[in-house]
Write an enzyme that holds these catalytic residues in place. Structure first.
Site, PDB file in Angstrom:
ATOM      1  N   PHE A 175       1.118  -0.822  -0.005  1.00 28.59           N
ATOM      2  CA  PHE A 175      -0.004   0.037  -0.312  1.00 28.59           C
ATOM      3  C   PHE A 175       0.899   0.981  -0.169  1.00 28.59           C
ATOM      4  O   PHE A 175       1.749   1.192   0.338  1.00 28.59           O
ATOM      5  CB  PHE A 175      -0.607   0.109   1.064  1.00 28.59           C
ATOM      6  N   CYS A 176       0.406   2.795  -0.337  1.00 29.32           N
ATOM      7  CA  CYS A 176       0.739   3.762  -0.511  1.00 29.32           C
ATOM      8  C   CYS A 176      -0.044   4.619  -0.640  1.00 29.32           C
ATOM      9  O   CYS A 176      -0.995   4.048   0.094  1.00 29.32           O
ATOM     10  CB  CYS A 176       1.839   3.993  -1.340  1.00 29.32           C
ATOM     11  N   THR A 177       0.012   5.635  -0.289  1.00 30.64           N
ATOM     12  CA  THR A 177      -0.392   7.041  -0.276  1.00 30.64           C
ATOM     13  C   THR A 177      -1.958   7.138  -1.078  1.00 30.64           C
ATOM     14  O   THR A 177      -3.177   7.067  -0.427  1.00 30.64           O
ATOM     15  CB  THR A 177       0.197   8.567  -0.247  1.00 30.64           C
ATOM     16  N   ILE A 204      -4.032   5.163   0.432  1.00 25.84           N
ATOM     17  CA  ILE A 204      -4.517   5.070   2.370  1.00 25.84           C
ATOM     18  C   ILE A 204      -5.669   5.904   1.754  1.00 25.84           C
ATOM     19  O   ILE A 204      -6.730   6.113   2.683  1.00 25.84           O
ATOM     20  CB  ILE A 204      -3.311   5.834   2.721  1.00 25.84           C
TER      21      ILE A 204
END
Length: 302
Positions: A175-177, A204
């Site tokens: 996952f990332c922003t 996110i």
């Protein structure tokens, strides 16, 4: 006035990136858009802010550009303009990984919406990897997520190579922003031979927008690359400020530390700059204070 903040990206071949910049620049300016758009031969990436109609017009212009009709974006709001000006930049990559053969349009991890993500993370055979930079992870991440402790996304491929044996016979969830870094990190892992890789679609930001706090596996705040510094559930603006020197998130308590000098340094970067550069920071801070005294709007993020 509430400003609309739109985070967006789309991978698609662009034969003439400069022509795309030249096309979008006047449209962004006419609509009062601030923020940044990165254009490369592999696509577009950026975060922009403006009025409701300004954002709508700009997104429509990008989607009307050949090959970008499927552009997706995520929206949040800000009480004041989180960017000082508009930047349209020509780049080699829209998110810098430094691995030329990685192609998210060809290979990418299995997409999961927030509900599916929660279900996956409850399974015992899953490892969760946060692909963001160390200072982003510091203020918030998913419970039990692995922190690669990298300073830039370009360090991720080496970290993966050094650690991939730990994930043998495991499903890998990344996952990332906003999702863009995982487009490349999951593609990279699959190309490297890992068969079972998953990707939080929308990142996110989408998770915090949709998942209620009582159902959430997220712990803390999400760092964002604009003047808001961080957001929480419901994409509400968070409690963090940013160091004007290094840009890293700091709290009110951090500002009480002896290393903190407004506009010049914080405990994260006190040893990173020489006296000459700190002198330039002090002069910049002086000009900021003078602008504020004149009643002019000032934003940290350019």
């Amino acid at each position: 006035m509430q400003f609309v903040v739109a985070a967006l990206y789309h991978f698609n071949s662009v034969k003439n990136p400069q022509a795309m910049i030249d096309h979008l620049a006047p449209i962004c300016k006419e609509n009062g858009i601030c923020g940044s758009l990165l254009i490369a031969s592999e696509g577009v990436n950026g975060t922009i802010a403006g009025s409701r109609i300004g954002i709508d017009n700009t997104l429509a212009a990008i989607r009307n550009y050949p090959g970008f009709s499927a552009l997706m974006h995520k929206e949040s709001s800000a009480s004041k303009q989180p960017f000082r000006k508009l930047k349209l930049r020509l780049k080699k990559e829209i998110v810098t990984m430094g691995v030329p053969l990685v192609d998210p349009t060809n290979t990418v991890g299995h997409y999961l919406d927030p509900k599916g993500w929660n279900e996956l993370l409850e399974q015992d055979d899953v490892v969760v990897i946060d692909t963001r930079n160390d200072y982003e992870v510091e203020i918030g991440t998913f419970k039990n997520a692995i922190n690669p402790d990298i300073k830039t996304f370009g360090e991720f491929p080496k970290w993966w190579e050094d650690n991939k044996e730990r994930f043998h016979n495991k499903r890998v969830a990344m996952f990332c922003t906003g999702g863009i870094r995982c487009e490349k990190s999951t593609s990279f892992a699959i190309d490297d031979g890992h068969p079972d890789v998953y990707h939080l679609q929308g990142g996110i930001l989408k998770y915090l927008e949709e998942v209620k706090p009582e159902q959430s596996l997220w712990d803390g705040e999400c760092y964002v690359f604009d003047g808001r510094v961080s957001v929480g559930h419901g994409l509400k603006e968070g409690p963090y400020s940013a160091c004007y020197a290094c840009g890293k998130p700091i709290t009110d308590q951090d500002m009480q530390k002896p290393e903190f000098e407004r506009g010049v340094s914080c405990h994260n970067c006190i040893n990173d700059y020489d006296d000459e550069r700190k002198a330039r920071f002090r002069e910049r801070q002086k000009q900021i204070e003078l602008s504020k005294a004149r009643g002019e709007s000032v934003s940290f993020v350019e």
